[in-house]
Design an enzyme around this catalytic site. Structure first.
Site, PDB file in Angstrom:
ATOM      1  N   ARG A 156       0.744  -1.170   0.094  1.00  0.00           N
ATOM      2  CA  ARG A 156      -0.084  -0.016   0.076  1.00  0.00           C
ATOM      3  C   ARG A 156       0.890   1.198   0.019  1.00  0.00           C
ATOM      4  NH1 ARG A 156      -4.822  -2.019   2.124  1.00  0.00           N
ATOM      5  NH2 ARG A 156      -5.908  -0.451   0.989  1.00  0.00           N
ATOM      6  N   GLN A 194      -0.125   2.908  -5.753  1.00  0.00           N
ATOM      7  CA  GLN A 194      -1.434   2.959  -5.750  1.00  0.00           C
ATOM      8  C   GLN A 194      -2.462   2.817  -6.621  1.00  0.00           C
ATOM      9  OE1 GLN A 194      -1.222   7.067  -4.186  1.00  0.00           O
ATOM     10  NE2 GLN A 194      -2.858   6.749  -2.779  1.00  0.00           N
ATOM     11  N   ASP A 203      -3.676  -0.910  -6.585  1.00  0.00           N
ATOM     12  CA  ASP A 203      -4.382  -1.374  -5.523  1.00  0.00           C
ATOM     13  C   ASP A 203      -5.675  -1.906  -5.446  1.00  0.00           C
ATOM     14  OD1 ASP A 203      -4.850  -1.606  -2.770  1.00  0.00           O
ATOM     15  OD2 ASP A 203      -4.228   0.256  -2.154  1.00  0.00           O
ATOM     16  N   SER A 249      -7.824  -1.042  -2.336  1.00  0.00           N
ATOM     17  CA  SER A 249      -8.616   0.111  -2.090  1.00  0.00           C
ATOM     18  C   SER A 249      -9.545   0.559  -3.017  1.00  0.00           C
ATOM     19  CB  SER A 249      -7.468   1.292  -2.458  1.00  0.00           C
ATOM     20  OG  SER A 249      -6.690   1.313  -1.344  1.00  0.00           O
ATOM     21  N   TYR A 278      -1.679   0.286   8.458  1.00  0.00           N
ATOM     22  CA  TYR A 278      -2.523  -0.665   8.792  1.00  0.00           C
ATOM     23  C   TYR A 278      -2.758  -0.347  10.366  1.00  0.00           C
ATOM     24  CZ  TYR A 278      -3.003  -3.009   4.543  1.00  0.00           C
ATOM     25  OH  TYR A 278      -3.310  -3.480   3.168  1.00  0.00           O
TER      26      TYR A 278
HETATM   27  P1  NAD Z   1      -8.634  -1.947   6.568  1.00  0.00           P
HETATM   28  O1  NAD Z   1      -9.470  -2.379   5.688  1.00  0.00           O
HETATM   29  O2  NAD Z   1      -7.372  -2.722   7.123  1.00  0.00           O
HETATM   30  O3  NAD Z   1      -9.414  -1.402   8.203  1.00  0.00           O
HETATM   31  C1  NAD Z   1     -10.150  -0.567   7.887  1.00  0.00           C
HETATM   32  C2  NAD Z   1     -10.072   0.606   9.083  1.00  0.00           C
HETATM   33  O4  NAD Z   1     -10.524  -0.046  10.487  1.00  0.00           O
HETATM   34  C3  NAD Z   1      -8.720   1.101   9.174  1.00  0.00           C
HETATM   35  O5  NAD Z   1      -8.712   2.604   8.985  1.00  0.00           O
HETATM   36  C4  NAD Z   1      -8.343   0.863  10.684  1.00  0.00           C
HETATM   37  O6  NAD Z   1      -7.365   1.768  11.204  1.00  0.00           O
HETATM   38  C5  NAD Z   1      -9.531   0.690  11.348  1.00  0.00           C
HETATM   39  N1  NAD Z   1      -9.518   0.083  12.757  1.00  0.00           N
HETATM   40  C6  NAD Z   1      -8.795  -1.316  12.925  1.00  0.00           C
HETATM   41  N2  NAD Z   1      -9.133  -1.611  14.110  1.00  0.00           N
HETATM   42  C7  NAD Z   1     -10.095  -0.718  14.695  1.00  0.00           C
HETATM   43  C8  NAD Z   1     -10.751  -0.235  16.034  1.00  0.00           C
HETATM   44  N3  NAD Z   1     -10.580  -1.333  16.683  1.00  0.00           N
HETATM   45  N4  NAD Z   1     -11.557   0.673  16.090  1.00  0.00           N
HETATM   46  C9  NAD Z   1     -11.750   1.313  15.108  1.00  0.00           C
HETATM   47  N5  NAD Z   1     -11.297   1.282  13.740  1.00  0.00           N
HETATM   48  C10 NAD Z   1     -10.388   0.394  13.651  1.00  0.00           C
HETATM   49  O7  NAD Z   1      -7.637  -0.689   6.057  1.00  0.00           O
HETATM   50  P2  NAD Z   1      -7.904   0.110   4.825  1.00  0.00           P
HETATM   51  O8  NAD Z   1      -8.885   0.774   4.507  1.00  0.00           O
HETATM   52  O9  NAD Z   1      -7.148  -0.995   3.933  1.00  0.00           O
HETATM   53  O10 NAD Z   1      -6.623   1.257   5.055  1.00  0.00           O
HETATM   54  C11 NAD Z   1      -5.681   1.074   5.895  1.00  0.00           C
HETATM   55  C12 NAD Z   1      -4.808   2.285   5.772  1.00  0.00           C
HETATM   56  O11 NAD Z   1      -3.934   1.987   4.608  1.00  0.00           O
HETATM   57  C13 NAD Z   1      -5.344   3.735   5.818  1.00  0.00           C
HETATM   58  O12 NAD Z   1      -4.456   4.533   6.303  1.00  0.00           O
HETATM   59  C14 NAD Z   1      -5.442   3.881   4.299  1.00  0.00           C
HETATM   60  O13 NAD Z   1      -5.292   5.320   3.997  1.00  0.00           O
HETATM   61  C15 NAD Z   1      -3.764   3.354   3.998  1.00  0.00           C
HETATM   62  N6  NAD Z   1      -3.746   2.978   2.420  1.00  0.00           N
HETATM   63  C16 NAD Z   1      -2.711   3.793   2.073  1.00  0.00           C
HETATM   64  C17 NAD Z   1      -2.468   3.377   0.454  1.00  0.00           C
HETATM   65  C18 NAD Z   1      -1.677   4.059  -0.338  1.00  0.00           C
HETATM   66  O14 NAD Z   1      -0.656   4.836   0.087  1.00  0.00           O
HETATM   67  N7  NAD Z   1      -1.399   3.580  -1.637  1.00  0.00           N
HETATM   68  C19 NAD Z   1      -3.555   2.823  -0.048  1.00  0.00           C
HETATM   69  C20 NAD Z   1      -4.697   2.190   0.707  1.00  0.00           C
HETATM   70  C21 NAD Z   1      -4.734   2.320   1.900  1.00  0.00           C
END
Ligand code: NAD
Length: 356
Positions: free
Chosen positions: A117, A122, A125, A128, A223
């Site tokens: 990620r 990006q 991905d 996402s 994450y």
């Molecule tokens: P995910 O599907 O793994 O989890 C969803 C959300 O649940 C996350 O934001 C996580 O912090 C939250 N979470 C976990 N435990 C929790 C709890 N106990 N209570 C409340 N919330 C909780 O996550 P995702 O949507 O795949 O994305 C994770 C991270 O990766 C994000 O910061 C996102 O911005 C980042 N990301 C970066 C890129 C990139 O730079 N290319 C691409 C995709 C995602």
């Protein structure tokens, strides 16, 4: 090189749409399409110009690169060409033995959910792109079930208050759910353990709910990390307070490779107003709601609970188009002049291969 595009068995999407098949042909590859692979996503065979259409067995037997979203069965992989490369979502974080099993069969595999990620990756991905669709669809699914309006209404027949939506987990799916619920006119609150999520939630016009003491790890690639029992207990209490007033809860909280945390126990569901809706996008990893049943819509004491982690499947045309774009951006890294050209020094290539 011959690229085989397979039909999904339990999904309406297709991994490669016609426009992307054409781009792969321009890269020097031949395309063999499983009969009607794109049909459910709105792409009939004739839209895949210059592609050979064949039965599933023939695609598997003759392709050098096999592309699908769901992994093929082991029996099917055993029929494939020696040295075949398969691309699918193998989910090695959850299915810890999958690499070993694939090695035994003797196939090479790329798992699209293992692409890092990072900013550089990006455009590849798929997690996402699909999470964003799931967040959008979660709100629409909730709105369809809810016996109330989302927006505020002032009519000659009386006034209606806007719906209150609580979003647990403000990652990709959660942020899209916030944006969609706001557009429909709801009042939105959201919660996440990552402090970086606060600004993102607020910039979408939603209220960020804080529970002090969340553990974070900046080395976890963006994450979330697993929280201790004390934190989860305090979080559940905060969720319960808000759930009593909420019309809709959308849960997306996941911790990679672990069971999803239970944030909405049975007692919280029972404290909600009858007719309220919970959409649990973490259903496939155990669910954030104690009562969630994966891939089922149930009602508990008047509260709807929709357990579905694959809502992208409900919007197959755009989901397939975005998935295919992600795939093309990735395949361009490993295909040169119609043949595989693998550079394991490249971090994206190296991370995505689960057997080679
Ligand atoms: P995910 O599907 O793994 O989890 C969803 C959300 O649940 C996350 O934001 C996580 O912090 C939250 N979470 C976990 N435990 C929790 C709890 N106990 N209570 C409340 N919330 C909780 O996550 P995702 O949507 O795949 O994305 C994770 C991270 O990766 C994000 O910061 C996102 O911005 C980042 N990301 C970066 C890129 C990139 O730079 N290319 C691409 C995709 C995602």
């Amino acid at each position: 090189m011959k690229i085989g595009i397979l039909a999904e068995q339990n999904d309406q999407r297709v991994a490669i749409v016609p426009g992307i098949a054409k781009k792969l042909q321009e890269l020097g590859c031949k395309i063999v399409l499983e009969n009607d692979a794109g049909l459910q996503a709105g792409f009939s065979n004739d839209k895949y110009e210059d592609a050979e259409v064949a039965s599933r067995v023939d695609v598997i037997k003759n392709a050098d690169l096999l592309i699908s979203i769901e992994p093929l069965s082991e029996e099917e992989l055993k029929q494939a060409k020696k040295d075949v490369l398969t691309v699918a979502e193998y989910k090695p974080f959850f299915d810890k033995e999958v690499s070993e099993r694939l090695k035994k069969i003797g196939v090479r595999a790329i798992s699209m959910d293992m692409i890092p990620r990072t900013t550089l990756a990006q455009s590849m991905d798929v997690l996402s792109s699909m999470a964003s669709i799931a967040g959008y669809k979660a709100v629409l699914s909730a709105a369809l079930k809810l016996p109330r309006y989302f927006p505020m209404m002032i009519t000659a027949a009386g006034s209606i208050k806007p719906a209150k939506v609580l979003i647990l987990g403000a990652g990709v799916a959660g942020l899209q759910a916030i944006a969609t619920a706001k557009r429909l006119g709801a009042q939105v609150e959201a919660f996440d353990t990552r402090s970086a999520a606060k600004q993102e939630v607020q910039s979408l016009g939603a209220r960020f709910v804080e529970v002090a003491g969340a553990k974070e790890d900046t080395g976890a690639g963006g994450y979330a990390v697993e929280q201790d029992e004390d934190f989860i207990k305090r979080q559940r209490e905060e969720v319960q307070k808000r759930a009593m007033n909420a019309d809709v809860i959308i849960t997306t909280a996941q911790v990679r490779g672990r069971k999803a945390p239970i944030l909405v126990p049975k007692s919280t569901v029972e404290a909600m107003k009858p007719g309220s809706v919970i959409v649990d996008l973490a259903a496939s990893t155990g669910g954030n709601c104690e009562l969630t049943q994966d891939r089922k819509i149930i009602q508990h004491k008047g509260i709807w609970i929709i357990g579905d982690s694959n809502l992208a499947n409900e919007m197959p045309e755009d989901a397939s188009t975005l998935y295919a774009n992600n795939l093309l951006n990735f395949l361009k890294l490993i295909i040169k002049e119609g043949e595989l050209n693998l550079n394991f020094e490249d971090e994206i290539v190296n991370s995505s291969f689960i057997t080679h």
